[in-house]
Scaffold this motif. Structure first.
Motif, PDB file in Angstrom:
ATOM      1  N   GLN A 152       0.825  -1.190   0.000  1.00  0.00           N
ATOM      2  CA  GLN A 152       0.000   0.000   0.000  1.00  0.00           C
ATOM      3  C   GLN A 152       0.870   1.254   0.000  1.00  0.00           C
ATOM      4  O   GLN A 152       2.049   1.185   0.340  1.00  0.00           O
ATOM      5  CB  GLN A 152      -0.904  -0.009   1.247  1.00  0.00           C
ATOM      6  CG  GLN A 152      -1.812  -1.227   1.338  1.00  0.00           C
ATOM      7  CD  GLN A 152      -2.802  -1.299   0.200  1.00  0.00           C
ATOM      8  OE1 GLN A 152      -3.494  -0.342  -0.097  1.00  0.00           O
ATOM      9  NE2 GLN A 152      -2.866  -2.461  -0.448  1.00  0.00           N
ATOM     10  N   PRO A 153       0.313   2.402  -0.347  1.00  0.00           N
ATOM     11  CA  PRO A 153       1.092   3.649  -0.351  1.00  0.00           C
ATOM     12  C   PRO A 153       1.796   3.927   0.985  1.00  0.00           C
ATOM     13  O   PRO A 153       2.930   4.425   1.001  1.00  0.00           O
ATOM     14  CB  PRO A 153       0.065   4.728  -0.671  1.00  0.00           C
ATOM     15  CG  PRO A 153      -0.996   4.013  -1.438  1.00  0.00           C
ATOM     16  CD  PRO A 153      -1.054   2.621  -0.849  1.00  0.00           C
ATOM     17  N   GLU A 154       1.158   3.584   2.092  1.00  0.00           N
ATOM     18  CA  GLU A 154       1.759   3.849   3.396  1.00  0.00           C
ATOM     19  C   GLU A 154       2.967   2.947   3.680  1.00  0.00           C
ATOM     20  O   GLU A 154       3.725   3.192   4.621  1.00  0.00           O
ATOM     21  CB  GLU A 154       0.732   3.720   4.536  1.00  0.00           C
ATOM     22  CG  GLU A 154       0.064   2.384   4.636  1.00  0.00           C
ATOM     23  CD  GLU A 154      -1.246   2.268   3.866  1.00  0.00           C
ATOM     24  OE1 GLU A 154      -2.026   1.361   4.187  1.00  0.00           O
ATOM     25  OE2 GLU A 154      -1.490   3.056   2.933  1.00  0.00           O
ATOM     26  N   ASN A 155       3.164   1.923   2.858  1.00  0.00           N
ATOM     27  CA  ASN A 155       4.318   1.055   2.976  1.00  0.00           C
ATOM     28  C   ASN A 155       5.443   1.457   2.015  1.00  0.00           C
ATOM     29  O   ASN A 155       6.432   0.732   1.879  1.00  0.00           O
ATOM     30  CB  ASN A 155       3.961  -0.413   2.701  1.00  0.00           C
ATOM     31  CG  ASN A 155       2.844  -0.917   3.560  1.00  0.00           C
ATOM     32  OD1 ASN A 155       1.723  -1.060   3.090  1.00  0.00           O
ATOM     33  ND2 ASN A 155       3.114  -1.177   4.818  1.00  0.00           N
ATOM     34  N   LEU A 156       5.271   2.586   1.357  1.00  0.00           N
ATOM     35  CA  LEU A 156       6.238   3.050   0.350  1.00  0.00           C
ATOM     36  C   LEU A 156       6.807   4.433   0.624  1.00  0.00           C
ATOM     37  O   LEU A 156       7.741   4.855  -0.043  1.00  0.00           O
ATOM     38  CB  LEU A 156       5.582   3.042  -1.034  1.00  0.00           C
ATOM     39  CG  LEU A 156       5.134   1.686  -1.560  1.00  0.00           C
ATOM     40  CD1 LEU A 156       4.223   1.845  -2.765  1.00  0.00           C
ATOM     41  CD2 LEU A 156       6.338   0.813  -1.892  1.00  0.00           C
ATOM     42  N   MET A 157       6.214   5.152   1.577  1.00  0.00           N
ATOM     43  CA  MET A 157       6.659   6.520   1.897  1.00  0.00           C
ATOM     44  C   MET A 157       6.871   6.617   3.409  1.00  0.00           C
ATOM     45  O   MET A 157       5.976   6.252   4.169  1.00  0.00           O
ATOM     46  CB  MET A 157       5.605   7.545   1.469  1.00  0.00           C
ATOM     47  CG  MET A 157       5.373   7.621  -0.025  1.00  0.00           C
ATOM     48  SD  MET A 157       6.746   8.351  -0.929  1.00  0.00           S
ATOM     49  CE  MET A 157       6.628  10.049  -0.394  1.00  0.00           C
ATOM     50  N   TYR A 158       8.021   7.141   3.812  1.00  0.00           N
ATOM     51  CA  TYR A 158       8.274   7.341   5.238  1.00  0.00           C
ATOM     52  C   TYR A 158       7.201   8.207   5.872  1.00  0.00           C
ATOM     53  O   TYR A 158       6.723   9.161   5.250  1.00  0.00           O
ATOM     54  CB  TYR A 158       9.620   8.019   5.438  1.00  0.00           C
ATOM     55  CG  TYR A 158      10.825   7.107   5.452  1.00  0.00           C
ATOM     56  CD1 TYR A 158      10.804   5.852   6.053  1.00  0.00           C
ATOM     57  CD2 TYR A 158      12.022   7.537   4.894  1.00  0.00           C
ATOM     58  CE1 TYR A 158      11.941   5.044   6.077  1.00  0.00           C
ATOM     59  CE2 TYR A 158      13.149   6.746   4.919  1.00  0.00           C
ATOM     60  CZ  TYR A 158      13.102   5.496   5.509  1.00  0.00           C
ATOM     61  OH  TYR A 158      14.222   4.716   5.551  1.00  0.00           O
ATOM     62  N   PRO A 159       6.817   7.896   7.126  1.00  0.00           N
ATOM     63  CA  PRO A 159       5.821   8.730   7.816  1.00  0.00           C
ATOM     64  C   PRO A 159       6.394  10.102   8.158  1.00  0.00           C
ATOM     65  O   PRO A 159       7.563  10.283   8.266  1.00  0.00           O
ATOM     66  CB  PRO A 159       5.507   7.919   9.076  1.00  0.00           C
ATOM     67  CG  PRO A 159       6.674   7.021   9.284  1.00  0.00           C
ATOM     68  CD  PRO A 159       7.284   6.784   7.935  1.00  0.00           C
TER      69      PRO A 159
END
Length: 159
Positions: A152-159
């Motif tokens: 998912q997108p949240e697994n590809l961009m640092y928080p």
């Protein structure tokens, strides 16, 4: 001393995934992309055992450097000191999305690997007895199924 970039990431919010950790310009042109291949939730689940991570390192480095498309671009694969994942350094300017198919292929390979661990003899490795193929396979399958196969997108961009 100035804090390095990887220590500015909020590890309490970091998910398992594939992240661009940094991009470095090479003198004379070109880019090296460093990827954070985060297999575990930092500080929220047990880390990968040293023996499994060591086996993953041997299998991944061998697989990646022999890959027909990516092999010549792979500079380094190695474990994080915190044992929650690995770093992958690639020659070129890449995004997390671009490297996911290679990571899917790699972790499928590790999850199904059944043979001698490459480079795991006293002559070839500084700690050859610190290997655990069954756990490496288990950890690879877990990351593949739970993260890479439905990233998912949240697994590809640092928080």
């Amino acid at each position: 001393m100035e804090k390095i970039a990887s220590f500015t990431i909020d590890h309490t919010k970091l998910l398992r995934g594939v992240y661009v950790s940094r991009k470095d310009n090479i003198e004379g042109g070109g880019v090296i992309t460093t990827f954070d291949i985060r297999m575990k939730l930092p500080n929220r689940e047990p880390a990968v055992s040293q023996s499994a991570l060591h086996t993953i390192e041997h299998l991944a480095a061998t697989f990646l450097r022999n890959h027909p498309q990516w092999g010549s671009k792979i500079l380094y694969w190695g474990p994080m000191g915190c044992c929650t994942g690995n770093y992958l350094l690639v020659q070129g300017d890449y995004s997390s999305e671009q490297i996911v198919p290679l990571m899917q292929e790699l972790f499928t390979f590790i999850a199904g690997y059944d043979g001698d661990i490459p480079g795991a003899t006293a002559m070839e490795c500084g700690n050859y007895m610190l290997n655990n193929l069954p756990m490496a396979r288990w950890e690879a399958r877990k990351f593949l199924v739970e993260v890479l196969e439905n990233i998912q997108p949240e697994n590809l961009m640092y928080p």
